[in-house]
Scaffold this active site. Sequence first.
Site, PDB file in Angstrom:
ATOM      1  N   LYS A 123       0.820  -1.205   0.000  1.00  0.00           N
ATOM      2  CA  LYS A 123       0.000   0.000   0.000  1.00  0.00           C
ATOM      3  C   LYS A 123       0.857   1.259   0.000  1.00  0.00           C
ATOM      4  CE  LYS A 123      -4.111   1.739   2.368  1.00  0.00           C
ATOM      5  NZ  LYS A 123      -5.114   1.437   3.410  1.00  0.00           N
ATOM      6  N   GLY A 139      -5.906  -3.406   3.968  1.00  0.00           N
ATOM      7  CA  GLY A 139      -5.176  -4.493   3.341  1.00  0.00           C
ATOM      8  C   GLY A 139      -5.952  -5.792   3.287  1.00  0.00           C
ATOM      9  N   ARG A 140      -6.622  -6.159   4.381  1.00  0.00           N
ATOM     10  CA  ARG A 140      -7.344  -7.433   4.418  1.00  0.00           C
ATOM     11  C   ARG A 140      -8.641  -7.387   3.629  1.00  0.00           C
ATOM     12  NH1 ARG A 140      -6.941  -4.753   9.005  1.00  0.00           N
ATOM     13  NH2 ARG A 140      -8.747  -4.161  10.285  1.00  0.00           N
ATOM     14  N   HIS A 190      -8.281 -36.446  11.139  1.00  0.00           N
ATOM     15  CA  HIS A 190      -7.183 -37.274  11.646  1.00  0.00           C
ATOM     16  C   HIS A 190      -6.132 -36.417  12.355  1.00  0.00           C
ATOM     17  CE1 HIS A 190      -8.661 -40.840   9.475  1.00  0.00           C
ATOM     18  NE2 HIS A 190      -9.067 -39.940   8.588  1.00  0.00           N
ATOM     19  N   GLU A 206      -7.532  -9.638  12.823  1.00  0.00           N
ATOM     20  CA  GLU A 206      -6.972  -8.299  12.690  1.00  0.00           C
ATOM     21  C   GLU A 206      -8.070  -7.244  12.776  1.00  0.00           C
ATOM     22  OE1 GLU A 206      -3.221  -7.618  10.317  1.00  0.00           O
ATOM     23  OE2 GLU A 206      -4.620  -6.471   9.077  1.00  0.00           O
ATOM     24  N   LYS A 246       5.776  -3.249  13.675  1.00  0.00           N
ATOM     25  CA  LYS A 246       6.552  -2.686  12.566  1.00  0.00           C
ATOM     26  C   LYS A 246       7.496  -1.585  13.060  1.00  0.00           C
ATOM     27  CE  LYS A 246       3.211  -3.413   8.806  1.00  0.00           C
ATOM     28  NZ  LYS A 246       2.378  -2.713   7.795  1.00  0.00           N
ATOM     29  N   GLU A 292       9.079  -6.027   5.104  1.00  0.00           N
ATOM     30  CA  GLU A 292       9.239  -7.369   4.549  1.00  0.00           C
ATOM     31  C   GLU A 292       9.092  -7.370   3.030  1.00  0.00           C
ATOM     32  OE1 GLU A 292       6.939  -7.896   8.518  1.00  0.00           O
ATOM     33  OE2 GLU A 292       7.057  -6.438   6.882  1.00  0.00           O
TER      34      GLU A 292
END
Length: 564
Positions: free
Chosen positions: A206, A267-268, A384, A353, A495, A212
């Site tokens: 953004k 963002g999400r 399982h 978030e 951050k 990262e």
Amino acid sequence: MFQLTRSVTWQALERLHRQTANDRISDYFTADPKRFEKMSLRVGGLFLDYSKHQVSDEVLKTLLELADHSALVQRRAQMFSGDIINVTEDRPVLHTALRNLSDEPVYVDGKNVMPEIHQTREQIKRFSEEVRSGEWKGYSGERIKDVVNIGIGGSDLGPNMACRALLKHRHPELNFHFVSNVDGTHIQKVLKRLDPATTLFIVSTKTFSTQETLLNAKTARRWFLDGAGEDADVGAHFIAASTNRKAAMEFGIREENVFEFWAWVGGRYSMWSSIGLPIALSIGFEGFIELLEGAQEMDKHFIEAPFAENMPVLMALIGIWYINFHGAETQAIVPYDQALHQLPAFLQQLDMESNGKSVDIFGQPVNYKTGPIVWGETGSNGQHAFFQLLHQGTRYVPIDFIASLKPEAGFEDHHFALLTNMLAQANAFMEGSQDSSQLDPYSCPGNRPSSTLLMDELTPKNLGALIALYEHKVFVQGVIWNINSFDQWGVQLGKRIAGEISERIDENSQDFDASTQGLLALVRAHFGERQSGAGAKAKAAEGAKKATAKAKTTPSSAKQDTSS
């Protein structure tokens, strides 16, 4: 000031929980043979069965009153109209405008934002068609064969999930890779299989400042230059989805290949924007539009349907019943479809978030539980792994089962087994070990609640509707809890501190706690000197490369250096 837990409706729900705590879900079906018909509904290609919940008619009626007495109607209208509802960041929340395929205007600060959205959508169309057709060429004149999306959080999880879910719709000559982790082994593993001449990188960030993502992007750029061409060739292999056009261009990306999105897109919630470029490249622009159509169909339903028939509202209210009155700490997402194996991770960010908050919109601490821990895995693998705990453990975990009805041609027997396993598990969680004696300590007690979401088929449109359904569910819960579902200050804190530690790695700073200081000393001892040496060598190498590039040009035709 209004206090949720002191409201008449909240206190009525507390009484109802005490009265119904020992109710058996199976007894509700015995008492009302039409319970399934009454507690299921369809929206487009999605069908929801919410009858296997420890929710009596009276409980459901009171939960709906909770929604009626909340600010949901007002906040919903504000969100869709572009009013500022992200109060801590002073922003509208308009991911819904990104899938508005009509000509209806949406205003932000008095400006209709739909023309900009349509313009970016057309840019996505042109670009995706050029790459898919082979018209877009790399520096060597070859067509693109591999697309690498570099992002993190919402810039990775949404497009990653959607591309994998819709794999059978993928362009046969394009492969897609997603790099998110700052751990160098992630990008190294991806790059070693690729050819720089036929690889396209999408840098999804953004602000074009996410640590990262930028580190991975710079590593990819260095790999490209080492194996391919000059700085000028970067523009043929790198594009960006970002609000920071200037920084993207300084990286070497051509201005026309910076795909805009806006500060009012979280963002999400961004896969509907240019962050969805990998989706458009994979399934085609028409498929991308179908994804938006499915989401818009759910938006329309969310706006128009009465609360008692509103799929996101009902899912949200049932979740509140378990979180706030039954003490459920977690919510399991179990898709019985291998194509949806990334869905739990995507929904984990969307929910945790958004609603992982402990203060209300006024900054006051809340005295009730908010967002649950969301987790899950695909069925039948989960049977399982963790189903044992769900059947006989001490945790109270509501489950969302998700599946598509249409099988892959030639694998009908597999799909039938998959669906019957899912139905058997939902039944077993509710019924328990009916044939076992109540004195048997190894029996399964049952009375475990679940919803079942069925898609007619896993298509772009139905996937879009499914994601929008969960977006609105999270929004409804946030409104009722009176929290801001659209900021993420906890993410920003990590951050900021990471940046401070990186900048001061060579200092013996007393500003950090004793544990952090001790750990930093270990990092310096084992890594610091090599990092300094490697950094100096990298800078020297980059300088040499710039000098070589400049030497190849005459003063009158010297290229502007955009490598920084």
